[in-house]
Design a protein around this motif. Sequence first.
Motif, PDB file in Angstrom:
ATOM      1  N   LYS A 205     -20.663 129.956  -1.508  1.00 48.12           N
ATOM      2  CA  LYS A 205     -21.611 130.837  -0.823  1.00 48.12           C
ATOM      3  C   LYS A 205     -22.559 130.042   0.071  1.00 48.12           C
ATOM      4  O   LYS A 205     -22.932 130.487   1.148  1.00 48.12           O
ATOM      5  CB  LYS A 205     -22.405 131.663  -1.829  1.00 48.12           C
ATOM      6  CG  LYS A 205     -23.257 130.818  -2.728  1.00 48.12           C
ATOM      7  CD  LYS A 205     -24.206 131.639  -3.588  1.00 48.12           C
ATOM      8  CE  LYS A 205     -25.046 130.652  -4.361  1.00 48.12           C
ATOM      9  NZ  LYS A 205     -25.961 131.163  -5.291  1.00 48.12           N
TER      10      LYS A 205
ATOM     11  N   SER B 250     -23.001 130.330   4.011  1.00 48.85           N
ATOM     12  CA  SER B 250     -24.336 130.550   4.561  1.00 48.85           C
ATOM     13  C   SER B 250     -24.617 129.559   5.685  1.00 48.85           C
ATOM     14  O   SER B 250     -25.262 129.890   6.670  1.00 48.85           O
ATOM     15  CB  SER B 250     -25.399 130.395   3.476  1.00 48.85           C
ATOM     16  OG  SER B 250     -25.185 131.339   2.452  1.00 48.85           O
TER      17      SER B 250
ATOM     18  N   TYR C 254     -27.419 144.303  -6.720  1.00 49.63           N
ATOM     19  CA  TYR C 254     -28.450 143.693  -5.880  1.00 49.63           C
ATOM     20  C   TYR C 254     -27.906 142.536  -5.042  1.00 49.63           C
ATOM     21  O   TYR C 254     -28.632 141.984  -4.226  1.00 49.63           O
ATOM     22  CB  TYR C 254     -29.587 143.143  -6.750  1.00 49.63           C
ATOM     23  CG  TYR C 254     -30.328 144.172  -7.564  1.00 49.63           C
ATOM     24  CD1 TYR C 254     -30.892 145.289  -6.934  1.00 49.63           C
ATOM     25  CD2 TYR C 254     -30.479 144.036  -8.931  1.00 49.63           C
ATOM     26  CE1 TYR C 254     -31.583 146.227  -7.675  1.00 49.63           C
ATOM     27  CE2 TYR C 254     -31.168 144.981  -9.685  1.00 49.63           C
ATOM     28  CZ  TYR C 254     -31.717 146.071  -9.050  1.00 49.63           C
ATOM     29  OH  TYR C 254     -32.405 147.007  -9.773  1.00 49.63           O
TER      30      TYR C 254
ATOM     31  N   LYS D 114     -36.811 147.478   5.968  1.00 52.46           N
ATOM     32  CA  LYS D 114     -36.308 147.473   4.594  1.00 52.46           C
ATOM     33  C   LYS D 114     -37.412 147.590   3.547  1.00 52.46           C
ATOM     34  O   LYS D 114     -37.137 147.947   2.411  1.00 52.46           O
ATOM     35  CB  LYS D 114     -35.514 146.180   4.355  1.00 52.46           C
ATOM     36  CG  LYS D 114     -34.187 146.155   5.087  1.00 52.46           C
ATOM     37  CD  LYS D 114     -33.305 147.236   4.501  1.00 52.46           C
ATOM     38  CE  LYS D 114     -32.116 147.517   5.371  1.00 52.46           C
ATOM     39  NZ  LYS D 114     -31.409 148.714   4.900  1.00 52.46           N
TER      40      LYS D 114
ATOM     41  N   GLN E 200     -29.557 130.282  -4.952  1.00 48.69           N
ATOM     42  CA  GLN E 200     -30.032 131.137  -3.867  1.00 48.69           C
ATOM     43  C   GLN E 200     -28.914 132.072  -3.426  1.00 48.69           C
ATOM     44  O   GLN E 200     -27.743 131.739  -3.511  1.00 48.69           O
ATOM     45  CB  GLN E 200     -30.481 130.264  -2.703  1.00 48.69           C
ATOM     46  CG  GLN E 200     -31.655 129.386  -3.064  1.00 48.69           C
ATOM     47  CD  GLN E 200     -32.379 128.953  -1.808  1.00 48.69           C
ATOM     48  OE1 GLN E 200     -32.953 129.761  -1.109  1.00 48.69           O
ATOM     49  NE2 GLN E 200     -32.308 127.670  -1.533  1.00 48.69           N
ATOM     50  N   PRO E 201     -29.266 133.255  -2.935  1.00 47.54           N
ATOM     51  CA  PRO E 201     -28.226 134.194  -2.513  1.00 47.54           C
ATOM     52  C   PRO E 201     -27.536 133.699  -1.240  1.00 47.54           C
ATOM     53  O   PRO E 201     -28.125 132.940  -0.478  1.00 47.54           O
ATOM     54  CB  PRO E 201     -29.011 135.475  -2.228  1.00 47.54           C
ATOM     55  CG  PRO E 201     -30.381 135.013  -1.899  1.00 47.54           C
ATOM     56  CD  PRO E 201     -30.619 133.778  -2.713  1.00 47.54           C
ATOM     57  N   PRO E 202     -26.293 134.134  -1.034  1.00 43.82           N
ATOM     58  CA  PRO E 202     -25.664 133.810   0.247  1.00 43.82           C
ATOM     59  C   PRO E 202     -26.416 134.499   1.378  1.00 43.82           C
ATOM     60  O   PRO E 202     -27.059 135.535   1.160  1.00 43.82           O
ATOM     61  CB  PRO E 202     -24.245 134.371   0.119  1.00 43.82           C
ATOM     62  CG  PRO E 202     -24.264 135.305  -1.036  1.00 43.82           C
ATOM     63  CD  PRO E 202     -25.429 134.937  -1.896  1.00 43.82           C
TER      64      PRO E 202
ATOM     65  N   GLN F 125     -27.104 139.038   7.798  1.00 42.99           N
ATOM     66  CA  GLN F 125     -27.204 140.042   6.732  1.00 42.99           C
ATOM     67  C   GLN F 125     -28.050 139.416   5.631  1.00 42.99           C
ATOM     68  O   GLN F 125     -27.649 138.426   5.028  1.00 42.99           O
ATOM     69  CB  GLN F 125     -25.820 140.438   6.211  1.00 42.99           C
ATOM     70  CG  GLN F 125     -24.956 141.143   7.254  1.00 42.99           C
ATOM     71  CD  GLN F 125     -25.498 142.508   7.667  1.00 42.99           C
ATOM     72  OE1 GLN F 125     -26.498 142.994   7.132  1.00 42.99           O
ATOM     73  NE2 GLN F 125     -24.845 143.138   8.636  1.00 42.99           N
ATOM     74  N   PHE F 126     -29.229 139.992   5.411  1.00 41.94           N
ATOM     75  CA  PHE F 126     -30.210 139.374   4.525  1.00 41.94           C
ATOM     76  C   PHE F 126     -30.265 140.093   3.180  1.00 41.94           C
ATOM     77  O   PHE F 126     -29.817 141.224   3.057  1.00 41.94           O
ATOM     78  CB  PHE F 126     -31.587 139.404   5.182  1.00 41.94           C
ATOM     79  CG  PHE F 126     -31.599 138.786   6.557  1.00 41.94           C
ATOM     80  CD1 PHE F 126     -31.300 137.442   6.727  1.00 41.94           C
ATOM     81  CD2 PHE F 126     -31.887 139.556   7.674  1.00 41.94           C
ATOM     82  CE1 PHE F 126     -31.295 136.871   7.990  1.00 41.94           C
ATOM     83  CE2 PHE F 126     -31.888 138.997   8.945  1.00 41.94           C
ATOM     84  CZ  PHE F 126     -31.604 137.651   9.101  1.00 41.94           C
ATOM     85  N   LYS F 127     -30.848 139.431   2.191  1.00 44.14           N
ATOM     86  CA  LYS F 127     -30.969 140.048   0.870  1.00 44.14           C
ATOM     87  C   LYS F 127     -32.068 141.092   0.911  1.00 44.14           C
ATOM     88  O   LYS F 127     -33.245 140.762   1.040  1.00 44.14           O
ATOM     89  CB  LYS F 127     -31.273 139.001  -0.192  1.00 44.14           C
ATOM     90  CG  LYS F 127     -31.331 139.634  -1.591  1.00 44.14           C
ATOM     91  CD  LYS F 127     -31.343 138.588  -2.680  1.00 44.14           C
ATOM     92  CE  LYS F 127     -31.430 139.234  -4.055  1.00 44.14           C
ATOM     93  NZ  LYS F 127     -30.187 139.902  -4.465  1.00 44.14           N
ATOM     94  N   THR F 128     -31.685 142.344   0.829  1.00 41.75           N
ATOM     95  CA  THR F 128     -32.672 143.418   0.882  1.00 41.75           C
ATOM     96  C   THR F 128     -32.588 144.300  -0.350  1.00 41.75           C
ATOM     97  O   THR F 128     -33.265 145.309  -0.439  1.00 41.75           O
ATOM     98  CB  THR F 128     -32.474 144.280   2.149  1.00 41.75           C
ATOM     99  OG1 THR F 128     -31.114 144.709   2.205  1.00 41.75           O
ATOM    100  CG2 THR F 128     -32.788 143.484   3.403  1.00 41.75           C
ATOM    101  N   ASP F 129     -31.739 143.932  -1.294  1.00 41.96           N
ATOM    102  CA  ASP F 129     -31.640 144.678  -2.551  1.00 41.96           C
ATOM    103  C   ASP F 129     -32.107 143.756  -3.672  1.00 41.96           C
ATOM    104  O   ASP F 129     -31.616 142.638  -3.799  1.00 41.96           O
ATOM    105  CB  ASP F 129     -30.182 145.092  -2.805  1.00 41.96           C
ATOM    106  CG  ASP F 129     -29.617 145.920  -1.660  1.00 41.96           C
ATOM    107  OD1 ASP F 129     -29.802 147.136  -1.686  1.00 41.96           O
ATOM    108  OD2 ASP F 129     -29.029 145.325  -0.742  1.00 41.96           O
ATOM    109  N   PHE F 130     -33.063 144.215  -4.455  1.00 46.08           N
ATOM    110  CA  PHE F 130     -33.613 143.316  -5.466  1.00 46.08           C
ATOM    111  C   PHE F 130     -34.184 144.118  -6.629  1.00 46.08           C
ATOM    112  O   PHE F 130     -34.553 145.282  -6.478  1.00 46.08           O
ATOM    113  CB  PHE F 130     -34.682 142.413  -4.861  1.00 46.08           C
ATOM    114  CG  PHE F 130     -35.802 143.165  -4.201  1.00 46.08           C
ATOM    115  CD1 PHE F 130     -36.996 143.367  -4.857  1.00 46.08           C
ATOM    116  CD2 PHE F 130     -35.642 143.678  -2.927  1.00 46.08           C
ATOM    117  CE1 PHE F 130     -38.014 144.077  -4.256  1.00 46.08           C
ATOM    118  CE2 PHE F 130     -36.656 144.395  -2.318  1.00 46.08           C
ATOM    119  CZ  PHE F 130     -37.845 144.594  -2.987  1.00 46.08           C
ATOM    120  N   ALA F 131     -34.224 143.469  -7.790  1.00 45.56           N
ATOM    121  CA  ALA F 131     -34.654 144.151  -9.011  1.00 45.56           C
ATOM    122  C   ALA F 131     -36.158 144.440  -8.958  1.00 45.56           C
ATOM    123  O   ALA F 131     -36.916 143.694  -8.335  1.00 45.56           O
ATOM    124  CB  ALA F 131     -34.332 143.271 -10.214  1.00 45.56           C
ATOM    125  N   PRO F 132     -36.590 145.533  -9.609  1.00 43.74           N
ATOM    126  CA  PRO F 132     -38.025 145.817  -9.682  1.00 43.74           C
ATOM    127  C   PRO F 132     -38.767 144.639 -10.309  1.00 43.74           C
ATOM    128  O   PRO F 132     -38.228 143.976 -11.188  1.00 43.74           O
ATOM    129  CB  PRO F 132     -38.101 147.042 -10.605  1.00 43.74           C
ATOM    130  CG  PRO F 132     -36.729 147.609 -10.671  1.00 43.74           C
ATOM    131  CD  PRO F 132     -35.773 146.497 -10.350  1.00 43.74           C
TER     132      PRO F 132
END
Lengths: 640, 264
Positions: free
Chosen positions: A115, A119, A417, B21, B154-156, B161-168
């Motif tokens: 990943k 990236s 997520y 977002k 870290q997220p890809p 395309q960015f990380k826009t979904d995340f846990a409360p």
Amino acid sequence: MTTALNQPAPAPAAAAASTDLAPLKLVIVGHVDHGKSTLIGRLLHDTGALPDGKAEAVKAMSDRRGMPMEWAFVLDALQAERDQGITIDTTQIFFKTATRPYVIIDAPGHKEFLKNMVSGAASADAAILVVDAKDGVQEQTRRHGYILHLLGLEQVVVAVNKMDLVDYDQGRFEAVAAEVRAYLISMGIAPVHILPVSARHGDGLAATSDRMPWFKGPPLIAALDDLPAKPLPVDLPLRFPIQDIYKFDDRRILAGRIESGRLTVGDALLFSPTNARARVKSIEAWAIDGPVTSASAGQSIGITLDDQLFVERGHVASHATEPPVETNVFRARIFWLGRAPMEVGRRYKLKLATMEHPVEVQAIERVIEVGDLSERPADRIERNEVGEVILRARATLALDPFTDNPKLGRFVLIDGYDMAGGGLVSMEGFPDQRQRTAPTSQNITAVEHRVTTDARWSANGHKSGILWLTGLSGAGKSTLAVELEQALFRKGWQAYVLDGDNIRFGLSADLGFAPEDRAENIRRVGEVAALFARAGVLVITAFISPYREDRDRARAVAPELFHEVHVKADLAICEGRDPKGLYKKARTGEIAEFTGISAPYEEPDSPDLEVDTGALSLQESVARLLGYVEANFGGNGNGR
Amino acid sequence: MNHLDALEAQSVYILREAFNKFDRLGMLWSLGKDSNVMLWLAKKAFFGHVPFPAMFCDTGKKFPEMYAFQDRYAVEWGLNFIKRDCPPIEEIDPTLPPAARSAARKTEALKRLIAELDLQAVIAGIRRDEEATRAKERVFSPRGENAEWDFRDQPPEFWDQFKTDFAPGTHIRVHPLLHWTELDIWLYIQREGIPLVPLYFARDGKRYRSLGDMDITHPVASDADTVAKIIAELRGTRVAERSGRAMDHESEDAFERLRSAGYM
């Protein structure tokens, strides 16, 4: 043997003008331990990019660990990395030569960190593939090469590193070079250069090495300086995906980035997938002298239109002559990063440019073994694997095949997520669905209403929309629809039932029950329901509508107004009720193609509401529907 | 499109993604050159508006010139300005080296501000070329429930395309300047005429390259008293921008520890 500290660091490349150029983005990939970080550390030193004192600090760090001068420490700035001796994440480092500036992206060699490599590599203009002269092509050499190919990176320079460990032997270099070239060419990548270097000792980087007089090519830095930057796609057809709509003041601005092509004030735009049309009235900007009259690929802009269309994030503006493909199903080449494997039937969120839609994996066609490019059938794609799949969406998507327009032809998939994979679109074997909704008549122009839907909602005191009741014959659709209509009418609502049989007496009197006739019937009902809904009426439709694709198409006419309600009851219960005696006729063969008996019923995957009439009484079922209507259509819409 | 246009377009795209977002979003305004460029880019992105709060965690130890600048531009730029005081040093992890401990007051104040405003995302003006751990950052970088940064996982992030979904309970740090260099910042300031705290310009042979708290920030020797001269100076230097920031240099991993714990 020279260590870098014995060589004076050259002065920073002086050329003042070069710093105003866009940097060339360079990704450095290759198998673990083939020397990527060392190469980068050394490149920085040899181009004078290291701040004063950094080389000494690296020397001190190396001494403390009892190692010879370790150039990899320049980048491996995090404690964890220094201890493990491998790079764990993408790092971006800036340097410049006399010709131009560079950003190097150091991609990790460790397999599970794909990943991070993606990236880094996805935004690169060019790649250096580092291969150990002793080990030759290894598993990650092939894997990384394939990912470069997947990402559309065509400029690849191969650095055959650690030539010092093979005594700078020409024969060994040529053997490794032939092996790498053969693999890259099998994927369609023609390497720009294959060069022998020793990063640790600085051979073949800034200047040709006198230890390898047999090599007649350029040193690495000169080879990099020759690479052209990746051009912006200004000459492809216009793609302007809407990112947001702003109403901060009296302007209604459609904001977004032009992904390809050009746009000029006065241009007629076609919006997909709504097929709405309007002209560009202005290009808005802040703190810019004079009006902006045109813009092109790469620019983040805002425009106003001559007409207040319904436009939202995810819609794509193009010119009418060269629109994107419209489809709800397509083929894709996927690289998977998710912790859970990709599986048939699973749903993910697709993000393509600015659009987001749920998609389902309809089929996994094959997994591609990147080591030798062989293919095998599979029902899942595991983390770090590459495969070919067919994805299906409910909504109509506006996109391009990757080979036509990379910007609208690539997407990512979100699982929960997390970003779980990336993919490239192919339309091979699937038609463009645009003509299904495009009007056949040429000389027609949509008239824009002066009374908006919002205004109608305010006047009516409730929102409008389409409650699409689907289910088997005898499940109770018509019964529930008329009960609900009556209850809403008593409350002063504008509500109207479109019922299957009633429509077939008139609007669809020319149609039978073959699949294509059913599809056309549902298309007509979808269009009529959308007209009613836009007129401010809450439309309740009662049609078996057995095919998911047909319901999806009805939804696509007015997706913002469409609510799918599954009126559910077992076939046995429905057949027991048989209010119209149809099941009996179907069983005896008197009626052909009867849903549930001799024709399929495709249940909705995730309906907005499910009413189980097998378990609930009629009153309970109506109460359930009323509750849903009040929660979703109550109020006049001003609170949105 | 020249290089500065491309940088600007990318930052504008990032800011618009964040605004689309996240309903509850704030921008850190440290008063430094980078965060002024960031505010300027926000006004570009949103056509003269800054549609989220500009937030400042006050250590009480900034230079008087910085407070004067803040008073003036919070009004002139029409900002929704939110200022909170940092907690006293006694409340901060005593195992940190002194300067890092002092800087960590800001992390704590920011955590409290995030909780107070229930923020989903915080926009911060860090750049990859500033410092090695920042070089590893994502544009949309998730933070844990205690604002911590897991740099090992870290997220890809690719194709914008960015990380826009995340846990409360977790939040996202948005970094619209990540791809800029110090020189880019100055070239853009020159082109756009962006106002700055005057401490950046040389007086009596010294100027500040990076602004922080008075007691842990040191000037560099310089005669550059205009933007043009600063640009000329940067083109020749090999001294690191943050060399005057004490908290970066106390030990090999001092700054990494600060950032892992939620520092910008």
